[in-house]
Design an enzyme around this catalytic site. Structure first.
Site, short mmCIF file in Angstrom:
data_model
loop_
_atom_site.label_atom_id
_atom_site.label_comp_id
_atom_site.label_asym_id
_atom_site.label_seq_id
_atom_site.Cartn_x
_atom_site.Cartn_y
_atom_site.Cartn_z
N THR A 1 0.82 -1.22 0.00
CA THR A 1 0.00 0.00 0.00
C THR A 1 0.85 1.27 0.00
O THR A 1 1.89 1.33 0.67
CB THR A 1 -0.92 0.00 1.22
OG1 THR A 1 -1.79 -1.12 1.11
CG2 THR A 1 -1.75 1.27 1.29
N PRO B 1 0.68 5.84 -0.05
CA PRO B 1 -0.19 6.97 0.31
C PRO B 1 -1.16 7.30 -0.83
O PRO B 1 -2.28 7.72 -0.58
CB PRO B 1 0.79 8.12 0.55
CG PRO B 1 2.09 7.46 0.91
CD PRO B 1 2.11 6.17 0.14
N ALA C 1 -0.36 -3.44 -14.29
CA ALA C 1 0.01 -4.65 -13.55
C ALA C 1 1.28 -5.28 -14.10
O ALA C 1 2.02 -5.94 -13.38
CB ALA C 1 -1.15 -5.65 -13.60
N GLU D 1 -4.35 -14.68 2.94
CA GLU D 1 -4.52 -13.61 3.93
C GLU D 1 -6.00 -13.39 4.23
O GLU D 1 -6.40 -13.26 5.39
CB GLU D 1 -3.90 -12.31 3.41
CG GLU D 1 -4.11 -11.15 4.38
CD GLU D 1 -3.66 -9.78 3.84
OE1 GLU D 1 -3.33 -9.70 2.64
OE2 GLU D 1 -3.64 -8.84 4.63
N ARG D 2 -6.81 -13.38 3.19
CA ARG D 2 -8.24 -13.08 3.39
C ARG D 2 -8.95 -14.20 4.12
O ARG D 2 -9.84 -13.95 4.94
CB ARG D 2 -8.90 -12.78 2.04
CG ARG D 2 -8.50 -11.41 1.55
CD ARG D 2 -8.91 -11.10 0.12
NE ARG D 2 -8.27 -9.84 -0.26
CZ ARG D 2 -8.02 -9.47 -1.50
NH1 ARG D 2 -8.36 -10.27 -2.52
NH2 ARG D 2 -7.44 -8.32 -1.75
N ARG E 1 -25.72 -9.66 34.79
CA ARG E 1 -26.24 -8.31 34.99
C ARG E 1 -27.75 -8.36 35.31
O ARG E 1 -28.51 -8.97 34.56
CB ARG E 1 -26.01 -7.51 33.71
CG ARG E 1 -26.67 -6.16 33.66
CD ARG E 1 -25.93 -5.18 34.51
NE ARG E 1 -26.43 -3.82 34.28
CZ ARG E 1 -26.15 -2.81 35.09
NH1 ARG E 1 -25.39 -2.99 36.15
NH2 ARG E 1 -26.64 -1.61 34.82
N GLY F 1 -23.73 -2.13 27.72
CA GLY F 1 -24.06 -0.77 28.15
C GLY F 1 -22.79 -0.01 28.47
O GLY F 1 -21.77 -0.17 27.80
N GLY G 1 -8.00 -5.77 1.74
CA GLY G 1 -9.02 -5.64 0.68
C GLY G 1 -10.30 -5.07 1.28
O GLY G 1 -11.00 -5.75 2.01
N GLU H 1 -15.68 -2.77 -0.41
CA GLU H 1 -16.14 -2.37 -1.74
C GLU H 1 -15.33 -3.06 -2.84
O GLU H 1 -15.87 -3.50 -3.86
CB GLU H 1 -16.03 -0.84 -1.88
CG GLU H 1 -16.93 -0.05 -0.94
CD GLU H 1 -16.48 -0.06 0.52
OE1 GLU H 1 -15.33 -0.45 0.80
OE2 GLU H 1 -17.29 0.31 1.38
#
Lengths: 248, 397
Positions: free
Chosen positions: B146, B148, B197, B260-261, B286, B357, B382, B385
Site C-alpha cells: 500500500t 499513500p 500490472a 490472507e483473506r 447483569r 451498556g 481488501g 467495496e
C-alpha cells in the site's frame, strides 16, 4: 536408559466440576478431559532426560477408556516415543493401577518410572508409592529436581523444613511435584509427528490383573455455597462486627 | 466474575465449544487447538491490555510462537515449515482471537503475508537463508504494498525500482505497513517496468538498508501492532533479492491475498465469537429491574441473531478452507467470505457493546477493543467495496 511415564486422563483443571443429580459422583458427560497436570510434568521431565541424552526411550502408558489415546497422543506430541493403552472403562483405583504398571514394568524393563505425585480427580497420591512397593524398587516422591547419575538418581524433595535430596538406586519410581519443571506446549511439528507414533492397545486381562474396585463411594456433595460478604466502613465497625459474630 | 451468585449458577458460556465439529477436523486439529489455547491463555491474554497501552508487545513473542511452529504453517519442511492444511490456520487465528486483541495477530503474523512469495519465488540462496529465520521467530518480516496514493489499486502503485548495475534503486513511499517499525525483512512491491500490472516486481529489502526511513502511525485500534509509513530514498537492493521474475510481481502479490483473506475471515469470526461469549456471560450476570438481563426478550433475540450470523459465517469459512485445501483458489468465495466475516463482526461488536451498556464503553473490556478494531478488518486486506467488485468480476456479472 528407558523411562516409563504413566499418565491419567482426568477432568480438565479449568472445568468447574459439578456433582451428579443423584449424588453418586461428579458429572463427566460432555466435560472437557485432559492429561493430569502432574503427569504432564512427569512427561516433560522424561522428555528433558531424553533431550539431554540421558534417556534413550520414553514410553507413555495410560489406563482408561479408548479416549485416553488422546491423552497418550498428547504425551507423544510433547516428545514421548511410543504409547501403551490398557483399555478400561470404569473408574480406576490406585492399587489396581499399580498392579498393572508393575506388570508393564516387568515387560518393558524401564530404568525409571516417572509419574505425577497425584491425579487431580481423586487426589489419592498413592499409585507411585504402591508401585514402588510392589516392584520392590526405590522411590523418590514429590520430586522438585531429578538428576540421574551412574546407576543412581538424585531426587530433591520438598519437605516441611526445606529441601531434602536423596539418592536412589535404579531402577526407581519417581513422582513429580509441581515445581519440577514447566511443561512445554506441544508444537505443531511434534503434533504432526505424534500421529505416526505407535500406541499398543491392551486390556487388564492381558496382564492378569483384577480391576474389581476395593472402595465404594457413599455420597458426593457440593461444598457449601459461599455467602456474599459485607463491606464495613471502618476498623471499629470491623471489630464490632467480629465481636457480634463471636469471632473476637 | 467474583460475584458469588454467579459461581453457583451455570458455568460460563463457551461460544467456541461448537467449533471443530465437522468432517474436516482430525485429532491433530484438536490437539493443535488445545496447545494453541494454552499458549494464548498463558502468553498472550494476560498481557494484551498492558501491551496495547505500551504500544507494542515484546519481540520475544515471535520466538515463542516460532518454537511452537505457529509461524511455520503451510511452508515446505526444507525451509523450517510444517506442511499443514488450511484448517490449521483457521484454528490458529480463532484461538488467538480469544485474547480479544487484533494488534497481536496483526504484527505477530505479518510474516504470513510477506514470506509466502519469498518461499515460493525467491532465489534459492535467499529463500533458504531468510525464510527459516522468520519462521523460527528470530527475524520479523513485513509486506509493503500500500502507498499513500492508493491501497487496493495495486496495479497502479508508484514506488519505483530502477536497475543500476547489479542493484535495484528504490524510491517512493509505503504506508499502513503492519510490523513496519520492527521488520528485519520487507517484501516490497515496486514498479520496475511500464504502467499497470505488467510493470510490478517484488523485492526483498533489509530493514537496515541505507536510505530507508520509518515513521510510526497512531491508530484507532491495533495499538500494540507497530504500523509504519516507510520512505525509500535511493535504497539499493542487489538483483539477487528480486522475488520471482521482473515485472511479474503482480500475480504473486494477488495470489498471496487469498490466504490472507481466509485468515482474516477466521480471525473476524473468532472476535465475533468472543463478542457473543462475553455478551451472554454479561447478560446472565447483569440484573436490571430485578431480573437478569438475559431473561429479556430484546436481549435474547440479539444473542440469537449473533449466534445465527456467526454460525453461517463459520460454515462458509470451513467450506472455503476445504476448497483451498483441495488446491483451488476460489477467489470469488474468498472475497465474499471476507465481507461476510467483517459484516458479522461489525454486527456482533455493535450488539455486544450495546448489551454491555456503559461497561462496554470502558477500556479493559474485550468488547470495547474489538468494537474499535472492526473498521480495520473491513478495510485492510481488501476493502469491502473492492471485495464486492472482485467477486462480481469473478462471477462474470
Amino acid at each position: 536408559m528407558k523411562v516409563l511415564v504413566p499418565v491419567k486422563r482426568v477432568v480438565d483443571y479449568n472445568v468447574k466440576v459439578r456433582v451428579k443429580a443423584d449424588n453418586s459422583g461428579v458429572e463427566l458427560a460432555n466435560v472437557k478431559m485432559s492429561m493430569n497436570p502432574f503427569d504432564e510434568i512427569a512427561v516433560e521431565e522424561a522428555v528433558r532426560l531424553k533431550e539431554a541424552g540421558t534417556a534413550t526411550e520414553v514410553v507413555v502408558v495410560s489406563i482408561g477408556p479408548k479416549q485416553a489415546q488422546e491423552t497418550i497422543r498428547t504425551g507423544l506430541a510433547m516428545g514421548g516415543d511410543r504409547g501403551i493403552l490398557v483399555e478400561y472403562d470404569a473408574e480406576t483405583e490406585p492399587l489396581a493401577v499399580a498392579k498393572l504398571l508393575k506388570a508393564i514394568a516387568a515387560e518393558e524393563n524401564p530404568d525409571l518410572v516417572v509419574l505425577g505425585k497425584q491425579a487431580i480427580d481423586d487426589d489419592c497420591s498413592q499409585t507411585g508409592q504402591m508401585l514402588a512397593q510392589l516392584l520392590g524398587w526405590s522411590q523418590g516422591t514429590f520430586a522438585s529436581k531429578v538428576t540421574p547419575g551412574d546407576g543412581t538418581v538424585d531426587v530433591t524433595r520438598e519437605i516441611d523444613g526445606g529441601l531434602e535430596t536423596i539418592q536412589l538406586k535404579m531402577p526407581a519410581v519417581v513422582t513429580a511435584d509441581l515445581r519440577l519443571n514447566e511443561p512445554r506446549y506441544a508444537s505443531l511439528p511434534n503434533i504432526m509427528k505424534a500421529k505416526k507414533k505407535e500406541i499398543a492397545m491392551k486390556t487388564p486381562a492381558d496382564y492378569g490383573v483384577d480391576m474389581t474396585p476395593r472402595l465404594s463411594t457413599e455420597r458426593v456433595e457440593e461444598p457449601p455455597e459461599r455467602q456474599a460478604g459485607v463491606m464495613v466502613e471502618s476498623v471499629s465497625d470491623l471489630v464490632a462486627a467480629l465481636k457480634e459474630k463471636g469471632a473476637l | 466474575m467474583d460475584d458469588p451468585r454467579r459461581q453457583s449458577a451455570q458455568p460460563d458460556y463457551d461460544a467456541f465449544a461448537p467449533l471443530l465439529d465437522g468432517p474436516w477436523y482430525t485429532d491433530e486439529h484438536r490437539a493443535f487447538r488445545e496447545s494453541v489455547r494454552r499458549f494464548v491463555e498463558a502468553e498472550i491474554s494476560p498481557h494484551v491490555d498492558a501491551w496495547d497501552e505500551a504500544g507494542a508487545f515484546p519481540r520475544e513473542l515471535y520466538k515463542k510462537a516460532g518454537q511452537m511452529g505457529l509461524l511455520a504453517l503451510g511452508y515446505p519442511e526444507e525451509l523450517g515449515g510444517v506442511e499443514a492444511d488450511p484448517f490449521f490456520a483457521l484454528i490458529l487465528q480463532q484461538e488467538v482471537a480469544r485474547a480479544g486483541s487484533g494488534g497481536v495477530p496483526a504484527s505477530l503474523f505479518s510474516s504470513g503475508i510477506s514470506m509466502p512469495p519469498v518461499a515460493h519465488f525467491a532465489r534459492d540462496a535467499v529463500r533458504r537463508t531468510v525464510v527459516p529465520q522468520v519462521l523460527a521467530g528470530d527475524k520479523i518480516a513485513a509486506l509493503a504494498v500500500t502507498e499513500p496514493g492508493g491501497g487496493s489499486d495495486v496495479a497502479n502503485l508508484r514506488t519505483t525500482a530502477r536497475r543500476d548495475g547489479d542493484d535495484y534503486v528504490i524510491n517512493g513511499e509505503k504506508t499502513f505497513i503492519s510490523s513496519g517499525m520492527r521488520a528485519d525483512y520487507l517484501t516490497v512491491a515496486v514498479r520496475t517496468g511500464g504502467e499497470g500490472a505488467g510493470g510490478i516486481s517484488l523485492l526483498l529489502v533489509d530493514g537496515d538498508a541505507p536510505g530507508l526511513a520509518r515513521t510510526a502511525l497512531k491508530k484507532m485500534g491495533w495499538w500494540c501492532s507497530d504500523t509504519a509509513t516507510l520512505y525509500f530514498d535511493d535504497v539499493r537492493v542487489p538483483v539477487e533479492r528480486l522475488v520471482g521474475k521482473e515485472n511479474q510481481g503482480f500475480h504473486a502479490a494477488m495470489v498471496n491475498f487469498n490466504g490472507e483473506r481466509l485468515s482474516l475471515a477466521a480471525l473476524c469470526n473468532g472476535f465475533a465469537l468472543v463478542c457473543l461469549e462475553e455478551a451472554v456471560n454479561y447478560a446472565r450476570q447483569r440484573h436490571t429491574f430485578g431480573r437478569a438481563l438475559i431473561t429479556r426478550q430484546a436481549i435474547r433475540h440479539k444473542l440469537a441473531t449473533m449466534a445465527q450470523r456467526i454460525r453461517a459465517t463459520q460454515a462458509y469459512i470451513e467450506r472455503t478452507a476445504w476448497a483451498m485445501g483441495e488446491g483451488r483458489q476460489p477467489a470469488a468465495d474468498i472475497a465474499l467470505l471476507k465481507n461476510q466475516a467483517t459484516e458479522t463482526l461489525e454486527h456482533c461488536a455493535r450488539e455486544a457493546v450495546q448489551i454491555f451498556g456503559g461497561a462496554g464503553y470502558l477500556r479493559g473490556a474485550k468488547v470495547e477493543r474489538i468494537y474499535r478494531e472492526v473498521r480495520v478488518m473491513a478495510i485492510g486486506g481488501g476493502a469491502e467495496e473492492i471485495m464486492r467488485d472482485l467477486a462480481a468480476n469473478q462471477l462474470g456479472f
